[in-house]
Enzyme design. Sequence first.
Site, PDB file in Angstrom:
ATOM      1  CG  ASP A   8      -2.195   0.808   0.987  1.00 41.91           C
ATOM      2  OD1 ASP A   8      -2.360   1.359  -0.115  1.00 41.91           O
ATOM      3  OD2 ASP A   8      -3.031   0.879   1.915  1.00 41.91           O
ATOM      4  N   GLY A   9       0.265   2.364  -0.389  1.00 43.05           N
ATOM      5  CA  GLY A   9       0.952   3.648  -0.401  1.00 43.05           C
ATOM      6  C   GLY A   9       0.098   4.720   0.234  1.00 43.05           C
ATOM      7  CD  GLU A  43      -1.636   2.042  -3.298  1.00 46.24           C
ATOM      8  OE1 GLU A  43      -1.388   0.822  -3.278  1.00 46.24           O
ATOM      9  OE2 GLU A  43      -2.588   2.564  -2.694  1.00 46.24           O
ATOM     10  CG  ASP A  67      -5.756  -0.211  -1.436  1.00 43.81           C
ATOM     11  OD1 ASP A  67      -4.932   0.269  -2.244  1.00 43.81           O
ATOM     12  OD2 ASP A  67      -5.828   0.165  -0.253  1.00 43.81           O
ATOM     13  CG  HIS A 121      -9.216   2.923   4.162  1.00 45.19           C
ATOM     14  ND1 HIS A 121      -8.216   3.200   5.070  1.00 45.19           N
ATOM     15  CD2 HIS A 121      -8.843   3.514   2.994  1.00 45.19           C
ATOM     16  CE1 HIS A 121      -7.284   3.939   4.478  1.00 45.19           C
ATOM     17  NE2 HIS A 121      -7.638   4.135   3.232  1.00 45.19           N
ATOM     18  CG  ASP A 131      -3.907   2.576   5.050  1.00 37.81           C
ATOM     19  OD1 ASP A 131      -3.815   3.274   4.032  1.00 37.81           O
ATOM     20  OD2 ASP A 131      -4.420   2.996   6.101  1.00 37.81           O
TER      21      ASP A 131
END
Length: 355
Positions: A8-9, A43, A67, A121, A131
Site C-alpha cells: 500500500d501507499g 503504491e 487496493d 479501509h 496502510d
Amino acid sequence: MTITAAADGSALGNPGPAGWAWYVNDDCWRAGGWPHGTNNQGELMAVLDLFRCTAHLPDEELHILCDSQYVINSVTKWMPGWKRKGWRKADGKPVLNVEILREIDQALAGRKYRFEWVRGHAGHDLNEAADERARAAATAYQQGVAARSGPGFVRGDEARAATRNAAAPNAATAMPSATRNAATAMPSATRNAAAAAPSAVRAGRQEVAAPPGSASQLDLFAEPDLFSELDADPFTPEAGTEAAPEAVVEALERELLRPDTRADIGRTGVLLHPEFTEIGSSGRLWTRDSMMMALEENPGGGTEPEMIGADRIGPETVLLTYRSRGREGSSLRSSLWILDGTQWRLRFHQETPEA
C-alpha cells in the site's frame, strides 16, 4: 510455498509527504517514503520493494494484496503495450511514473506472482497493516522525524531479532536505506512534484477486475483529465485562499469538467476522494480507480456547466447541482464535495438524463 503480502501507499496532500509499505506479518514487513510524492508512487514503490526483498526466493510465488487497480493493471495489463510503444500511452503521451515501472518490469522477470484486489479501509487485516505503516512513514516525513523501516523480509528468529533492531533510536539507522536520502532513493520522476499518479480505488475484495469499457461508457463529466499539475490548488484552503467553500467547490468542479484535467491522472487523483463513487447516466456504478483509468484513456470533451445550486450541507460538505449539455442532450448532475484535511475532494457524483 506462497508468500502472501499486502502492499500500500500513502500521500498526505497527494502530492505531499509520501510513504509506502508491504506487510506479511508483524515480524516481516518494510516501509519507506519521500518528502514529496504521490499515492500512486507509494503504491508502486511498495510492490517494487516487495519484489526486491524476496528476490532471493525466486521459486516462491508472491500473492500480492493491493487496493489499487491502477497498480494492478499497470503491472499485469498495460506494461507490455507501453514497452512496445517506448513507454508511451495509446495517445502518445509519456507513461507516468515510468522509472518505477521500469524497475518493477525488471524485478518481476522470472518471478511467479499474482495480484488480488482488496477493498481498502474495509477491515482486511493485511491491507490495514500495510496502510497503517505507509501512512506512518508519510507522517514521519511530514513531521521531519525518522520513519520506521521494519525488519524487511525475514523469518523466525531472524524476524524477531530484526524487529528489535528496527526500534533503533538513531534516525540514520531507523530509516530504511532507501529513505535516508530522498534525492537518491527516489527515481527522478518521483523527485519531480509534477510527476503525478492516482491513488487507489477502494473496491471490494476480489480477483483483479477488468478495466472499464469503451469511452462511450464514460458518465462522469463527459470529458477527461483529472490529473494534471500537482501543485497546490489555488482554490484550496491549503493555498491560503479566503474564498467561500461554495466558490472553491464550484471552481474545482469546473476544472474537473475540462478535458485537460480529466486526462491527467495525477490531478484527478487529487480531486477525487479515495472512496469516490459515481452513478452514471446508464445506471453503471463507477469507482475511483475505474473512473480514473477510463478518463486517462479517453478524457472526452469539455462542457460548460449551468449551475443550479451550491449548498453547504455541513461544515465540511458542499452539494453542487447543475445542468450539462452534450451531443445526446442535457443531463442533471449532482456532486457531493467534502473537505479532506485541507483539500476539497469529490466524494460522489450522479448524472441523470433530462427528459
